[in-house]
Design a protein around this motif. Structure first.
Motif, PDB file in Angstrom:
ATOM      1  N   ALA A 259       0.812  -1.212   0.000  1.00 28.46           N
ATOM      2  CA  ALA A 259       0.000   0.000   0.000  1.00 28.46           C
ATOM      3  C   ALA A 259       0.850   1.268   0.000  1.00 28.46           C
ATOM      4  CB  ALA A 259      -0.914   0.010   1.225  1.00 28.46           C
ATOM      5  N   GLY A 260       2.153   1.107   0.166  1.00 27.91           N
ATOM      6  CA  GLY A 260       3.044   2.262   0.172  1.00 27.91           C
ATOM      7  C   GLY A 260       2.856   3.160   1.378  1.00 27.91           C
ATOM      8  N   ARG A 261       2.477   2.568   2.498  1.00 23.66           N
ATOM      9  CA  ARG A 261       2.203   3.359   3.707  1.00 23.66           C
ATOM     10  C   ARG A 261       3.382   3.288   4.674  1.00 23.66           C
ATOM     11  NH1 ARG A 261      -3.505   3.803   4.657  1.00 23.66           N
ATOM     12  NH2 ARG A 261      -2.967   4.814   6.636  1.00 23.66           N
ATOM     13  N   ASP A 262       3.732   4.432   5.256  1.00 27.09           N
ATOM     14  CA  ASP A 262       4.763   4.473   6.293  1.00 27.09           C
ATOM     15  C   ASP A 262       4.486   5.601   7.280  1.00 27.09           C
ATOM     16  OD1 ASP A 262       5.346   6.726   4.846  1.00 27.09           O
ATOM     17  OD2 ASP A 262       7.413   6.168   4.354  1.00 27.09           O
ATOM     18  N   ASP A 263       3.191   5.969   7.359  1.00 27.22           N
ATOM     19  CA  ASP A 263       2.797   7.134   8.155  1.00 27.22           C
ATOM     20  C   ASP A 263       2.314   6.756   9.552  1.00 27.22           C
ATOM     21  OD1 ASP A 263       0.740   5.860   6.682  1.00 27.22           O
ATOM     22  OD2 ASP A 263      -0.628   7.541   7.035  1.00 27.22           O
ATOM     23  N   PHE A 264       2.704   5.582  10.039  1.00 26.74           N
ATOM     24  CA  PHE A 264       2.291   5.134  11.373  1.00 26.74           C
ATOM     25  C   PHE A 264       3.340   4.178  11.910  1.00 26.74           C
ATOM     26  CE2 PHE A 264       0.284   2.472   8.153  1.00 26.74           C
ATOM     27  CZ  PHE A 264       0.668   1.197   8.543  1.00 26.74           C
ATOM     28  N   LEU A 265       3.246   3.831  13.187  1.00 30.97           N
ATOM     29  CA  LEU A 265       4.145   2.845  13.777  1.00 30.97           C
ATOM     30  C   LEU A 265       3.366   1.581  14.085  1.00 30.97           C
ATOM     31  CD1 LEU A 265       3.949   2.423  17.203  1.00 30.97           C
ATOM     32  CD2 LEU A 265       4.506   4.845  17.061  1.00 30.97           C
ATOM     33  N   MET A 266       4.069   0.467  14.137  1.00 29.08           N
ATOM     34  CA  MET A 266       3.454  -0.827  14.394  1.00 29.08           C
ATOM     35  C   MET A 266       4.148  -1.501  15.564  1.00 29.08           C
ATOM     36  SD  MET A 266       2.982  -3.946  11.670  1.00 29.08           S
ATOM     37  CE  MET A 266       2.849  -5.661  12.168  1.00 29.08           C
ATOM     38  N   VAL A 267       3.351  -2.121  16.428  1.00 29.63           N
ATOM     39  CA  VAL A 267       3.854  -2.924  17.543  1.00 29.63           C
ATOM     40  C   VAL A 267       3.334  -4.343  17.360  1.00 29.63           C
ATOM     41  CG1 VAL A 267       3.833  -3.281  20.045  1.00 29.63           C
ATOM     42  CG2 VAL A 267       3.953  -0.952  19.114  1.00 29.63           C
ATOM     43  N   GLY A 268       4.229  -5.323  17.456  1.00 26.69           N
ATOM     44  CA  GLY A 268       3.853  -6.713  17.271  1.00 26.69           C
ATOM     45  C   GLY A 268       3.694  -7.445  18.587  1.00 26.69           C
ATOM     46  N   GLY A 269       3.595  -8.768  18.484  1.00 24.59           N
ATOM     47  CA  GLY A 269       3.405  -9.576  19.676  1.00 24.59           C
ATOM     48  C   GLY A 269       3.997 -10.963  19.538  1.00 24.59           C
ATOM     49  N   ALA A 270       4.616 -11.463  20.589  1.00 26.84           N
ATOM     50  CA  ALA A 270       5.129 -12.824  20.773  1.00 26.84           C
ATOM     51  C   ALA A 270       6.644 -12.880  20.834  1.00 26.84           C
ATOM     52  CB  ALA A 270       4.604 -13.802  19.746  1.00 26.84           C
ATOM     53  N   GLY A 271       7.357 -12.339  19.833  1.00 28.00           N
ATOM     54  CA  GLY A 271       8.808 -12.381  19.868  1.00 28.00           C
ATOM     55  C   GLY A 271       9.440 -13.260  18.818  1.00 28.00           C
TER      56      GLY A 271
END
Length: 346
Positions: A259-271
């Motif tokens: 989508a060509g998006r980079d205007d936010f941050l992402m947090v994941g889960g598990a490791g």
């Protein structure tokens, strides 16, 4: 539980890699190549003691997290010259797993470590072992009654959501009318509900932040990609996304890149190792992940050994091991990722 639903069932700061630190003083559905990473922490007390035979029964290792569970257990047992590990093949079929555990009971192992494919369905075999005088360490997916185990050790699903929410909250606390979205896991699992509840409770501390959308995926790369694409289509602007699982996060990152998006941050889960590597490279929207550490299996071996030798654990005043241990869900970002890299699962 089916193979799909047999999933495993962090305030800020750096926590110990596993509960092993105390003792010393939630992946794709497809097998992947490569050796699963395990805890590099030393065994809690490697001074030989009374010989102990530990029976280990887990579900089928059909994705990275469960494979890492098995590897952590086996590698920890190898560190003890006084431990013999009897490990089953594992199964997601409850009847098969019950049969495997009954075989271990009949072999009269000293202690059992059980990660049930379905805690409710395997409660009776846990009770059977306890009544036979074999103490049970219940790993992660909990039995219906404490009578079925001597000690429970597992992850903190509510804590995952809570710490993900606080991490995002701190990043966005000075941004007026901040918007966040959530990419959850399977909604029919209690662990998913707990992760969402923790996230929502954390966000209550940040009145400037509003959760504007939520999609439930299925803990797979494919579902992560499809559901993230839907979120991106529906929400033209938001500031952060919390994704419950690093493996479905691989798909989510694909959708974000497409989508060509980079205007936010992402947090994941598990490791997952892939998440740690992306965080270290710092060239994507993924900035952090909250742990659900498979190193809990290594700590379960420590606890089982202590039970078999009739002693407590170092760092605590009591003569007995605790009845339950909930692991801390640490936040891993670029500041501490090197510490956790060796524990990342494939």
């Amino acid at each position: 539980m089916s193979a799909l639903t047999s999933r495993r069932g962090l305030l800020f700061g750096t926590a110990a890699v596993s509960a092993g630190a105390l003792l010393a003083g939630c992946t794709s559905n497809e097998p992947k190549s490569g050796k699963p990473a395990t805890s590099d922490q030393p065994a809690a007390d490697d001074k030989p003691g009374k010989p102990v035979t530990i029976g280990f029964a887990g579900p089928q290792a059909d994705h990275g997290w469960l494979n890492a569970i098995n590897e952590n257990a086996k590698n920890r047992a190898k560190q003890y010259s006084d431990v013999t590990l009897e490990i089953t093949e594992g199964s997601n079929d409850t009847a098969t797993q019950i049969g495997q555990i009954e075989t271990l009971i009949n072999k009269k192992v000293d202690v059992l470590v059980i990660l049930p494919a379905d805690g409710k369905a395997l409660t009776q075999v846990g009770l059977k072992a306890m009544r036979a005088g074999i103490p049970v360490v219940n790993l992660d997916r909990i039995f219906n009654t404490p009578q079925a185990y001597r000690c429970w050790i597992g992850g903190d699903n509510y804590g995952m959501g809570l710490n993900a929410g606080h991490y995002i909250g701190q990043k966005l606390k000075d941004k007026p009318e901040a918007r966040v979205v959530e990419l959850a896991g399977l909604d029919n699992l209690e662990l998913t509900k707990q992760r969402t509840q923790g996230f929502d409770d954390a966000l209550k501390n940040y009145p400037n932040i509003k959760k504007v959308a939520r999609q439930a995926a299925e803990f797979t790369v494919e579902s992560g990609q499809a559901k993230m694409a839907q979120l991106l289509q529906a929400q033209k602007k938001f500031d952060a996304v919390w994704n419950h699982d690093d493996d479905q996060g691989v798909g989510a990152l694909r959708a974000i890149e497409q989508a060509g998006r980079d205007d936010f941050l992402m947090v994941g889960g598990a490791g997952a190792l892939s998440a740690f590597q992306a965080i270290k490279q710092d060239n994507s929207v993924l900035k952090a992940t909250v742990l659900y550490p498979p190193t809990m299996a290594a700590s379960a071996i420590d606890l089982a050994r202590a039970l078999g030798q009739g002693r407590g654990v170092g760092g605590l005043a009591e003569y007995e091991i605790p009845a339950s241990i909930t692991l801390y869900s640490a936040v891993v970002d670029k500041n501490n990722v090197d510490q956790y890299m060796s524990t990342g699962f494939r």
